[in-house]
Enzyme design. Structure first.
Site, PDB file in Angstrom:
ATOM      1  N   ASP A   9       0.856  -1.171   0.000  1.00 22.29           N
ATOM      2  CA  ASP A   9       0.000   0.000   0.000  1.00 22.29           C
ATOM      3  C   ASP A   9       0.901   1.233   0.000  1.00 22.29           C
ATOM      4  O   ASP A   9       1.713   1.401   0.900  1.00 22.29           O
ATOM      5  CB  ASP A   9      -0.817  -0.060   1.300  1.00 22.29           C
ATOM      6  CG  ASP A   9      -2.015   0.846   1.278  1.00 22.29           C
ATOM      7  OD1 ASP A   9      -2.280   1.448   0.229  1.00 22.29           O
ATOM      8  OD2 ASP A   9      -2.676   0.945   2.327  1.00 22.29           O
ATOM      9  N   ASP A 134      -3.038   2.738  -5.979  1.00 23.50           N
ATOM     10  CA  ASP A 134      -1.962   2.745  -4.981  1.00 23.50           C
ATOM     11  C   ASP A 134      -1.830   1.442  -4.197  1.00 23.50           C
ATOM     12  O   ASP A 134      -1.220   1.430  -3.133  1.00 23.50           O
ATOM     13  CB  ASP A 134      -2.148   3.924  -4.017  1.00 23.50           C
ATOM     14  CG  ASP A 134      -3.434   3.809  -3.217  1.00 23.50           C
ATOM     15  OD1 ASP A 134      -4.268   2.956  -3.551  1.00 23.50           O
ATOM     16  OD2 ASP A 134      -3.591   4.579  -2.258  1.00 23.50           O
ATOM     17  N   GLU A 135      -2.421   0.364  -4.689  1.00 26.39           N
ATOM     18  CA  GLU A 135      -2.404  -0.890  -3.932  1.00 26.39           C
ATOM     19  C   GLU A 135      -2.208  -2.098  -4.826  1.00 26.39           C
ATOM     20  O   GLU A 135      -2.763  -2.143  -5.922  1.00 26.39           O
ATOM     21  CB  GLU A 135      -3.759  -1.102  -3.239  1.00 26.39           C
ATOM     22  CG  GLU A 135      -3.871  -0.506  -1.881  1.00 26.39           C
ATOM     23  CD  GLU A 135      -5.159  -0.961  -1.219  1.00 26.39           C
ATOM     24  OE1 GLU A 135      -5.906  -0.085  -0.783  1.00 26.39           O
ATOM     25  OE2 GLU A 135      -5.417  -2.175  -1.157  1.00 26.39           O
TER      26      GLU A 135
END
Length: 407
Positions: A9, A134-135
């Site tokens: 993350d 973003d992950e």
DNA sequence: TCTGGGGTCCTAGGACCC
DNA sequence: TCTGGGGTCCTAGGACCC
């Protein structure tokens, strides 16, 4: 070899990307607003040409021109200490932390860094599941170093490489499955690594609130609380049948497994989109009759955008629908399934217009959206139906000739 | 001065077919 | 004539996630 799954993350991704551009802001409370593209664009232009030193420490006075129905996308850790964070209304954030600096989202930059960190990961560990900008999940099981120290060695390598090549930090959790890895990545933010082994369920997972489970949202959490269950340990103490009685067969069984740290979902390397949509909240609530012209224009623009998205990405769909949200935040949807696939703006506009006719329009509206679902790849559709190509090139003209003014 | 935008998945009822 | 089951598709709403 035991299964080792990582969840990675990026830390405060949107804000961190802006901090790369404006390093002078490091350590200061910065929030990234607002989700509303048009306003972000206006805000960005107001910064343009200014030396960074002239960006006001309090940029919120700009909100006078920023008629702001926006919410915060990301806040720096310095800003989070004021209780400001994702999904908070910008106006509320201005109250909680008036000295915070507001920056607009730069989608181009975000996409660039998103691609960059994922490419770095793919180079090191190619079994990666994309979970958004973003992950990601990564399968460490068979990667060299993926088993050492429970995955810590490989996590450190990835974290270090991302930082060296982008200047961005991230947090990583490594565990036997996605469920636990996701929770683990939150243990040690920012820039942290957390390892969870099978035997550590009771110590590391059970004390957590049920809400920490990915998939338990506000509603399920509230219901659990009303039943006297707050921690995962308490959830794990319930019988399978009890959970099924209260939450249904599927959810109940899933909760039973989740509370025991059981999750057999595989890493999904590729997936096809199911739907594409565009929606917009108006600057002020609009009335279907009084603001007919304005609404009609917005409606057409949404249809054009969805069509462009479909064409650019190479998809066609046959379920066309609308969504609208009234001034009291109640929302309704209507959709209609065609017997042919399309990515044509006029066809979408025509069918969506029919959907709009089936919905009450006396109340003021705050949002309008257009969606195309049941997608297939345009290339495959054309291949499988010789007529397909012609349909795509030449939309159903007879339908469109009857296109109504607005609804 | 309340509360963005883009998604996925699940449920549940009705139509329709076998 | 009545009853019934299974399967699939469509539609509307809602929970949840990033």
């Amino acid at each position: 070899m035991t299964r080792r799954i990582a969840h990675l993350d990026m830390d405060a991704f949107y804000a961190s990307v802006e901090l790369l551009r404006y390093p002078q802001l490091k350590g200061l409370p910065v929030v990234i607003g607002g989700g509303r593209r048009s306003e972000d664009e206006a805000l960005r232009q107001s910064f343009e040409g200014q030396a960074l030193s002239r960006i006001p420490v309090s940029a919120f006075p700009l909100l006078k021109n920023y008629t702001g129905r926006g919410v915060i996308t990301t806040a720096t850790y310095a800003a989070r200490q004021f209780g400001v964070g994702s999904a908070l209304g910008l106006m509320k954030a201005a109250k909680l932390c008036p000295q915070a600096i507001l920056l607009p989202v730069d989608f181009t930059e975000i996409r660039k860094y998103s691609r960059a960190f994922k490419d770095i990961i793919l180079d090191i560990a190619p079994l990666m599941e994309d979970r958004g900008v973003d992950e990601v999940y990564i399968d460490f099981t068979d990667i060299p170093g993926g088993q050492r120290e429970g995955g810590r060695v490989l996590a450190r390598l990835i974290q270090k490489t991302i930082f060296e090549q982008t200047g961005l930090t991230c947090s990583v959790g490594v565990a036997p499955n996605k469920l636990l890895a996701k929770m683990a990545s939150e243990f040690n933010k920012p820039n942290g690594i957390s390892i969870v082994h099978e035997g550590e369920l009771e110590a590391k997972i059970w004390p957590l609130a049920c809400r920490k489970i990915n998939g338990i949202g506000p509603k399920a959490d509230e219901k659990l609380r009303s039943l006297g269950i707050e921690t995962i340990a308490q959830m794990a103490a319930q019988e399978l049948q009890w959970l099924i009685d209260h939450f249904g067969q599927k959810t109940g069984a899933w909760m039973y497994d989740a509370a025991r740290g059981q999750d057999s979902r595989p890493i999904v390397l590729e997936s096809e989109p199911v739907s594409m949509s565009r929606e917009t909240s108006f600057e002020r609530d609009l009335h279907a009759v009084r603001d007919k012209a304005e609404l009609g224009e917005l409606f057409t623009r949404l249809c054009t955008q969805v069509a462009a998205d479909l064409q650019r990405k190479g998809y066609v769909g046959k379920t066309i629908g609308i969504k609208l949200k009234y001034d009291d935040f109640k929302s309704v949807t209507r959709d209609q399934t065609l017997d042919t696939y399309t990515a044509d703006a006029q066809t979408i506009r025509q069918v969506a217009g029919q959907c709009l006719k089936r919905v009450p329009l006396t109340q003021r509206l705050r949002l309008l959206g257009v969606r195309v679902g049941s997608l297939v790849k345009a290339s495959e559709y054309e291949l499988n139906t010789p007529a397909g190509a012609a349909e795509l090139a030449e939309p159903a003209i007879d339908l469109i000739s009857k296109t109504p003014q607005l609804f």
